[in-house]
Design an enzyme around this catalytic site. Structure first.
Site, PDB file in Angstrom:
ATOM      1  N   ASN A  18       0.801  -1.223   0.000  1.00 35.09           N
ATOM      2  CA  ASN A  18       0.000   0.000   0.000  1.00 35.09           C
ATOM      3  C   ASN A  18       0.836   1.277   0.000  1.00 35.09           C
ATOM      4  O   ASN A  18       0.424   2.296  -0.548  1.00 35.09           O
ATOM      5  CB  ASN A  18      -0.918  -0.025   1.230  1.00 35.09           C
ATOM      6  CG  ASN A  18      -1.573   1.310   1.496  1.00 35.09           C
ATOM      7  OD1 ASN A  18      -2.592   1.645   0.905  1.00 35.09           O
ATOM      8  ND2 ASN A  18      -0.974   2.099   2.389  1.00 35.09           N
ATOM      9  N   SER A  26      -1.482   0.484  -7.398  1.00 34.59           N
ATOM     10  CA  SER A  26      -1.047   1.275  -8.543  1.00 34.59           C
ATOM     11  C   SER A  26      -1.917   2.524  -8.597  1.00 34.59           C
ATOM     12  O   SER A  26      -2.306   3.057  -7.571  1.00 34.59           O
ATOM     13  CB  SER A  26      -1.142   0.444  -9.829  1.00 34.59           C
ATOM     14  OG  SER A  26      -0.729   1.201 -10.944  1.00 34.59           O
ATOM     15  N   TYR A  80       5.935   9.639 -11.495  1.00 33.75           N
ATOM     16  CA  TYR A  80       4.820   8.963 -10.838  1.00 33.75           C
ATOM     17  C   TYR A  80       4.173   7.957 -11.789  1.00 33.75           C
ATOM     18  O   TYR A  80       3.918   6.804 -11.414  1.00 33.75           O
ATOM     19  CB  TYR A  80       3.784   9.982 -10.379  1.00 33.75           C
ATOM     20  CG  TYR A  80       2.629   9.376  -9.625  1.00 33.75           C
ATOM     21  CD1 TYR A  80       2.824   8.762  -8.395  1.00 33.75           C
ATOM     22  CD2 TYR A  80       1.334   9.416 -10.135  1.00 33.75           C
ATOM     23  CE1 TYR A  80       1.769   8.203  -7.691  1.00 33.75           C
ATOM     24  CE2 TYR A  80       0.267   8.862  -9.450  1.00 33.75           C
ATOM     25  CZ  TYR A  80       0.489   8.254  -8.221  1.00 33.75           C
ATOM     26  OH  TYR A  80      -0.562   7.685  -7.536  1.00 33.75           O
ATOM     27  N   LYS A 114       3.886   3.856 -11.264  1.00 36.66           N
ATOM     28  CA  LYS A 114       2.589   3.181 -11.171  1.00 36.66           C
ATOM     29  C   LYS A 114       2.424   2.129 -12.266  1.00 36.66           C
ATOM     30  O   LYS A 114       1.778   1.095 -12.047  1.00 36.66           O
ATOM     31  CB  LYS A 114       1.459   4.201 -11.221  1.00 36.66           C
ATOM     32  CG  LYS A 114       1.418   5.158 -10.021  1.00 36.66           C
ATOM     33  CD  LYS A 114       1.088   4.453  -8.713  1.00 36.66           C
ATOM     34  CE  LYS A 114       2.255   4.178  -7.813  1.00 36.66           C
ATOM     35  NZ  LYS A 114       1.867   3.523  -6.546  1.00 36.66           N
TER      36      LYS A 114
END
Length: 314
Positions: A103, A150, A177, A181
């Site tokens: 997480n 993600s 980012y 992801k």
């Protein structure tokens, strides 16, 4: 039974009537936001939860109201020394895990590096979890699951395995980012392929946009408002308008994938709003997952590159 869950479903609605007694689950990032809510929902439905966090004092304060079996362990994903120490402690303990939920993460920080010299987002969001989960793989029970958080932000950028640390290209926090992801999904694809013979399935999920978490701590309110406005402007006709989720709604897809979703349906796939997402080509802000994030050959190449970077083979 058809899936009756959706974007507004909460963690407790996902787990309604489910007793998790006897299940042991590891959740990273249990010091704020989605991590705390995920741990709360699982523990209060009977699971034994191990919550990992960089700041144990903060984690204790954030989880003190949780009723249930919750143990906290120290984990700094920006330091592979810390990651390995955490894994060693759990391996020495020897108790198996039914689920690992990766997480923890960071979003769009200024350019920086982890303790090991990796670009912050690639290092924290991917490499830290890559080492942790692979080291703990022997503890994952047959039929267990791995859930990687993600984001729809994976649409912002494919991974660049030739320059993962922005050594050759200018740093853009949102490109970084997006890359990280995408990598979260690709890692799930390859981990799932490698471990499905034991019935272990791995998946990646998009929690949705949650305003109250600390993920956006590197953004001002003006920047956050501008981001939301840009998302709404870019949305195509017929796509539901962007709306913030509450933290229990945001954590619901993680819990759904970890506990109630069909294992074969989610293995090596990407979920959002408590459902398996469709593969969607093209640009624009829309539901679904981009094909490059599920490409099995890219997933294998990422695995090889990740092993090279961390100096460890799995």
């Amino acid at each position: 039974m058809p899936n009756t869950f959706g974007a507004q479903t909460t963690t407790d609605e996902v787990l309604d009537g489910i007793d998790l007694t006897g299940r042991r689950i590891l959740v990273t990032g249990v010091s704020a936001g989605l991590g705390v809510e995920t741990a709360r929902a699982l523990a209060e439905h009977g699971a034994s939860v191990v919550g990992a966090a960089r700041d144990l004092g903060k984690a204790r304060a954030a989880t003190q109201a949780i009723a249930g079996d919750l143990e906290l362990v120290e984990l700094d994903l920006a330091s592979l020394e810390s990651v390995r120490a955490c894994a060693d402690r759990l391996l020495a303990d020897g108790r198996p895990f039914d689920v690992i939920i990766a997480n923890a993460g960071v979003m769009a920080p200024p350019f920086g590096h982890t303790a090991d010299g990796f670009e912050t987002q690639f290092g924290v969001n991917h490499l830290g979890h890559f080492v942790l989960i692979n080291r703990l793989a022997p503890l994952i029970a047959d039929g267990g699951r791995v859930v990687n958080l993600s984001s729809s932000g994976h649409r912002l950028a494919d991974v660049d395995l030739d320059d993962p640390n922005f050594e050759q290209t200018p740093y853009d926090p949102w490109v970084g980012y997006g890359r990280s992801k995408t990598v979260n999904i690709l890692f799930a694809v390859e981990f799932d392929r490698r471990h499905r013979a034991r019935g272990i399935r791995a998946t990646a999920v998009h929690p949705g946009g949650i305003e109250e978490t600390e993920l956006g701590r590197h953004m001002t309110q003006e920047e956050m408002d501008a981001l939301v406005a840009s998302i709404k402007d870019a949305q195509e006709e017929g796509v539901p308008e962007f709306a913030w989720k509450t933290i229990p709604q945001g954590a619901a897809t993680s819990v759904w994938a970890a506990i109630v979703a069909d294992a074969d349906a989610i293995g090596g796939r990407y979920g959002e709003d408590c459902a398996v997402a469709e593969i969607v080509e093209g640009e624009g802000v829309r539901p679904g997952v981009r094909p490059y994030a599920l490409d099995p050959e890219r997933a294998k190449a990422l695995w090889t590159k990740s092993e090279e970077l961390v100096g460890e083979r799995f």
